[in-house]
Design a protein around this motif. Structure first.
Motif, PDB file in Angstrom:
ATOM      1  N   UNK A  87       0.800  -1.227   0.000  1.00  0.00           N
ATOM      2  CA  UNK A  87       0.000   0.000   0.000  1.00  0.00           C
ATOM      3  C   UNK A  87       0.831   1.273   0.000  1.00  0.00           C
ATOM      4  N   UNK A  88       2.165   1.167   0.198  1.00  0.00           N
ATOM      5  CA  UNK A  88       2.990   2.374   0.296  1.00  0.00           C
ATOM      6  C   UNK A  88       3.360   2.896  -1.089  1.00  0.00           C
ATOM      7  N   UNK A  89       2.379   3.131  -1.911  1.00  0.00           N
ATOM      8  CA  UNK A  89       2.646   3.553  -3.270  1.00  0.00           C
ATOM      9  C   UNK A  89       1.733   4.712  -3.645  1.00  0.00           C
ATOM     10  N   UNK A  90       1.885   5.166  -4.847  1.00  0.00           N
ATOM     11  CA  UNK A  90       1.167   6.345  -5.290  1.00  0.00           C
ATOM     12  C   UNK A  90      -0.066   5.962  -6.093  1.00  0.00           C
ATOM     13  N   UNK A  91      -1.122   6.708  -5.907  1.00  0.00           N
ATOM     14  CA  UNK A  91      -2.348   6.483  -6.662  1.00  0.00           C
ATOM     15  C   UNK A  91      -2.384   7.392  -7.887  1.00  0.00           C
ATOM     16  N   UNK A  92      -2.882   6.848  -8.993  1.00  0.00           N
ATOM     17  CA  UNK A  92      -3.085   7.636 -10.204  1.00  0.00           C
ATOM     18  C   UNK A  92      -4.471   8.270 -10.120  1.00  0.00           C
ATOM     19  N   UNK A  93      -4.549   9.565 -10.352  1.00  0.00           N
ATOM     20  CA  UNK A  93      -5.800  10.308 -10.145  1.00  0.00           C
ATOM     21  C   UNK A  93      -6.369  10.829 -11.458  1.00  0.00           C
ATOM     22  N   UNK A  94      -6.307  10.016 -12.514  1.00  0.00           N
ATOM     23  CA  UNK A  94      -6.709  10.506 -13.825  1.00  0.00           C
ATOM     24  C   UNK A  94      -8.207  10.486 -14.066  1.00  0.00           C
ATOM     25  N   UNK A  95      -8.945   9.694 -13.305  1.00  0.00           N
ATOM     26  CA  UNK A  95     -10.376   9.572 -13.544  1.00  0.00           C
ATOM     27  C   UNK A  95     -11.180  10.571 -12.718  1.00  0.00           C
ATOM     28  N   UNK A  96     -12.279  11.038 -13.291  1.00  0.00           N
ATOM     29  CA  UNK A  96     -13.207  11.868 -12.546  1.00  0.00           C
ATOM     30  C   UNK A  96     -14.014  10.990 -11.595  1.00  0.00           C
ATOM     31  N   UNK A 156     -11.657  10.804  -1.465  1.00  0.00           N
ATOM     32  CA  UNK A 156     -11.193  11.133  -2.805  1.00  0.00           C
ATOM     33  C   UNK A 156     -12.262  11.885  -3.572  1.00  0.00           C
ATOM     34  N   UNK A 157     -11.861  12.518  -4.638  1.00  0.00           N
ATOM     35  CA  UNK A 157     -12.827  13.265  -5.435  1.00  0.00           C
ATOM     36  C   UNK A 157     -12.144  14.144  -6.454  1.00  0.00           C
ATOM     37  N   UNK A 158     -12.933  15.053  -7.019  1.00  0.00           N
ATOM     38  CA  UNK A 158     -12.384  15.935  -8.034  1.00  0.00           C
ATOM     39  C   UNK A 158     -13.266  17.139  -8.295  1.00  0.00           C
ATOM     40  N   UNK A 159     -12.645  18.191  -8.809  1.00  0.00           N
ATOM     41  CA  UNK A 159     -13.323  19.434  -9.179  1.00  0.00           C
ATOM     42  C   UNK A 159     -12.893  19.794 -10.595  1.00  0.00           C
ATOM     43  N   UNK A 160     -13.848  20.148 -11.439  1.00  0.00           N
ATOM     44  CA  UNK A 160     -13.528  20.567 -12.799  1.00  0.00           C
ATOM     45  C   UNK A 160     -14.151  21.925 -13.089  1.00  0.00           C
ATOM     46  N   UNK A 161     -13.550  22.648 -14.006  1.00  0.00           N
ATOM     47  CA  UNK A 161     -14.081  23.939 -14.465  1.00  0.00           C
ATOM     48  C   UNK A 161     -13.578  24.176 -15.881  1.00  0.00           C
ATOM     49  N   UNK A 162     -14.494  24.538 -16.794  1.00  0.00           N
ATOM     50  CA  UNK A 162     -14.075  24.767 -18.163  1.00  0.00           C
ATOM     51  C   UNK A 162     -15.203  25.267 -19.032  1.00  0.00           C
ATOM     52  N   UNK A 176     -15.851  20.058 -25.099  1.00  0.00           N
ATOM     53  CA  UNK A 176     -15.304  21.079 -24.214  1.00  0.00           C
ATOM     54  C   UNK A 176     -13.951  20.708 -23.672  1.00  0.00           C
ATOM     55  N   UNK A 177     -13.414  21.604 -22.855  1.00  0.00           N
ATOM     56  CA  UNK A 177     -12.120  21.391 -22.224  1.00  0.00           C
ATOM     57  C   UNK A 177     -12.060  22.246 -20.964  1.00  0.00           C
ATOM     58  N   UNK A 178     -11.112  21.953 -20.110  1.00  0.00           N
ATOM     59  CA  UNK A 178     -10.965  22.722 -18.880  1.00  0.00           C
ATOM     60  C   UNK A 178      -9.906  22.130 -17.973  1.00  0.00           C
ATOM     61  N   UNK A 179      -9.921  22.572 -16.723  1.00  0.00           N
ATOM     62  CA  UNK A 179      -8.967  22.120 -15.722  1.00  0.00           C
ATOM     63  C   UNK A 179      -9.643  21.160 -14.755  1.00  0.00           C
ATOM     64  N   UNK A 180      -8.880  20.196 -14.248  1.00  0.00           N
ATOM     65  CA  UNK A 180      -9.395  19.225 -13.301  1.00  0.00           C
ATOM     66  C   UNK A 180      -8.441  19.122 -12.113  1.00  0.00           C
ATOM     67  N   UNK A 181      -9.012  19.193 -10.910  1.00  0.00           N
ATOM     68  CA  UNK A 181      -8.240  18.977  -9.683  1.00  0.00           C
ATOM     69  C   UNK A 181      -8.757  17.703  -9.023  1.00  0.00           C
ATOM     70  N   UNK A 182      -7.872  16.761  -8.739  1.00  0.00           N
ATOM     71  CA  UNK A 182      -8.270  15.497  -8.138  1.00  0.00           C
ATOM     72  C   UNK A 182      -7.480  15.236  -6.868  1.00  0.00           C
ATOM     73  N   UNK A 183      -8.077  14.498  -5.968  1.00  0.00           N
ATOM     74  CA  UNK A 183      -7.393  14.125  -4.734  1.00  0.00           C
ATOM     75  C   UNK A 183      -7.870  12.745  -4.301  1.00  0.00           C
ATOM     76  N   UNK A 184      -7.031  12.041  -3.572  1.00  0.00           N
ATOM     77  CA  UNK A 184      -7.402  10.709  -3.102  1.00  0.00           C
ATOM     78  C   UNK A 184      -6.351  10.126  -2.184  1.00  0.00           C
ATOM     79  N   UNK A 185      -6.781   9.339  -1.222  1.00  0.00           N
ATOM     80  CA  UNK A 185      -5.849   8.690  -0.304  1.00  0.00           C
ATOM     81  C   UNK A 185      -6.473   8.480   1.055  1.00  0.00           C
ATOM     82  N   UNK A 186      -5.637   8.195   2.048  1.00  0.00           N
ATOM     83  CA  UNK A 186      -6.155   7.966   3.382  1.00  0.00           C
ATOM     84  C   UNK A 186      -5.083   7.512   4.347  1.00  0.00           C
TER      85      UNK A 186
END
Length: 321
Positions: A87-96, A156-162, A176-186
Motif C-alpha cells: 500500500x505504500x505507493x502512489x495512486x493515479x488520479x486521472x479519472x473523474x 477522494x474526489x475531483x473538481x472541474x471547471x471549463x 469542451x475542455x478545462x482544468x481538473x483537480x483530483x485528490x485521493x488517499x487515506x
C-alpha cells in the motif's frame, strides 16, 4: 489494453444509447416546432455518473496505481492489484469521480461555462477480540477478552471547471475542455486492548495486524525488538491538477431538462504525494521505557501523466432554470 477496449466500448454504448433515445423520441414534425435549447443567461444544475469509475470500485482505494511497475504482482497469492500487497505507493488520479454534481451557465448561444464537484470516502472500523493479557497473568485459567481495532479513513474526489461548446438544437453535439483537480488517499490508525508495558513488551495483538499488516521486522530499528503499528500514513492525500477534454451529445427531451453522454479524456496531469510513514510503538531496551518509532517510507513523490489512454465516460442529467 483490454481495460482500454472495455472503456471505449462503454463510452460508445453510452453515447449511442442517448442518441437512439433522442431519435425515437422526436417525431419529424416536432423537430422544428419545439426548441428546448437553453438561452443566453440560463443556468443548470445536474448530476453526472461515471460508469468507468464505478467499474473500478468508485473509491480512492481502487484507483489505478503504479504498484505493478514498482513491485510487480504476487501471482501465487492471487493478488492482481499490487496495491493490496504494497500500500505504500502512489495512486493515479486521472479519472473523474463516480458521481458528481455539475453547474452550467450559458454564456453564448453555443457556449457555456461548466463546473463540477464530486467526492467519496468513508471511515471503517474493524474490531476483533483478543485474550486479556493482564487477566491471564493474574489467573492462567481466565477467559477475559479485550478488543483491538483497525480504523481506516479514506477520501477522494475531483473538481472541474471549463468551457463547453455545442451545435444543434434539441439534440446537440457538445465538446469542451478545462482544468481538473483530483485528490485521493487515506490513513490507518490502530487501537489496542492490551497495553504495552515493561512487564508485557509483546502484548497479544490481533492476528490480522501482526501477520498481515505489521512490517516492523523490515523497518531497521535497532533499539526495539518488537513494534506494532499505531498509525500508517501509507498513501496520504495525493493531489493532482490536469487538463480534461470531452466530446459527446446532449438531448433536450423536454423543456428545461436534458440527458447527456460524453467521452472524457485527461491527456495531461501532474500530481504530488506527501511524505508517507508508519508510527510504531515498542519497548526501548536501552532506556527501559515504552517509546514510539517513526519509520519513514517515502519523502514524497510526483508524476507527470500524459497520453490518450486515460479515458472516462460521463452520463448526465441537467435541469435548466
Amino acid at each position: 489494453m483490454n481495460r482500454m477496449k472495455t472503456t471505449i466500448k462503454v463510452a460508445l454504448a453510452s453515447v449511442l444509447c442517448v442518441a437512439t433515445m433522442a431519435a425515437f423520441a422526436q417525431k419529424p414534425e416536432q423537430k422544428e416546432a419545439k426548441d428546448y435549447a437553453p438561452k443566453v443567461g440560463d443556468m443548470a444544475i445536474g448530476i453526472n455518473f461515471n460508469p468507468v469509475a464505478a467499474a473500478q470500485g468508485g473509491n480512492p482505494a481502487s484507483f489505478s496505481t503504479v504498484g505493478q511497475f514498482l513491485y510487480g504482482t504476487d501471482s501465487e497469492a492471487g493478488i492482481i492489484n499490487s496495491a493490496e500487497a504494497k500500500p505504500n505507493q502512489m495512486f493515479i488520479l486521472a479519472q473523474q469521480p463516480m458521481v458528481s454534481i455539475s453547474y452550467k451557465y450559458q454564456v453564448k448561444e453555443h457556449m457555456a461555462f461548466k463546473a463540477s464537484i464530486g467526492f467519496s470516502g468513508g471511515y471503517i472500523t474493524y474490531r476483533e477480540y483478543v485474550n486479556d493479557d493482564k487477566a491471564l497473568a493474574l489467573n492462567p485459567m481466565a477467559a477475559d477478552q479485550v478488543a483491538d481495532a483497525i480504523n481506516l479513513n479514506y477520501t477522494g474526489g475531483g473538481i472541474t471547471a471549463g468551457l463547453e461548446f455545442s451545435t444543434g438544437k434539441n439534440l446537440r453535439f457538445i465538446g469542451g475542455f478545462g482544468l481538473m483537480y483530483s485528490f485521493g488517499g487515506g490513513d490507518v490508525t490502530f487501537n489496542y486492548g492490551n497495553q504495552m508495558t515493561a512487564l508485557n513488551q509483546k502484548p497479544t495483538t490481533m492476528g490480522k495486524i501482526d501477520k498481515n499488516i505489521n512490517e516492523f521486522a523490515t523497518s531497521g530499528c535497532t533499539w526495539m525488538d518488537y513494534g506494532r503499528p499505531i498509525r500508517q500514513n501509507n498513501v496520504g492525500i495525493s493531489q493532482g491538477i490536469g487538463i480534461y477534454a470531452n466530446l459527446g451529445i446532449e438531448w433536450f427531451f423536454m423543456k428545461n431538462a436534458s440527458l447527456g453522454a460524453t467521452v472524457d479524456l485527461t491527456p495531461i496531469m501532474v500530481a504530488f504525494q506527501p511524505q508517507t510513514y508508519t508510527i510504531y510503538e515498542g519497548y526501548d531496551k536501552f532506556h527501559n521505557e515504552v517509546a514510539q518509532y517513526n519509520d519513514l517510507v517515502s519523502p514524497g513523490s510526483s508524476y507527470l501523466l500524459y497520453g490518450t489512454d486515460n479515458i472516462g465516460v460521463n452520463i448526465s442529467l441537467h435541469y435548466y432554470v
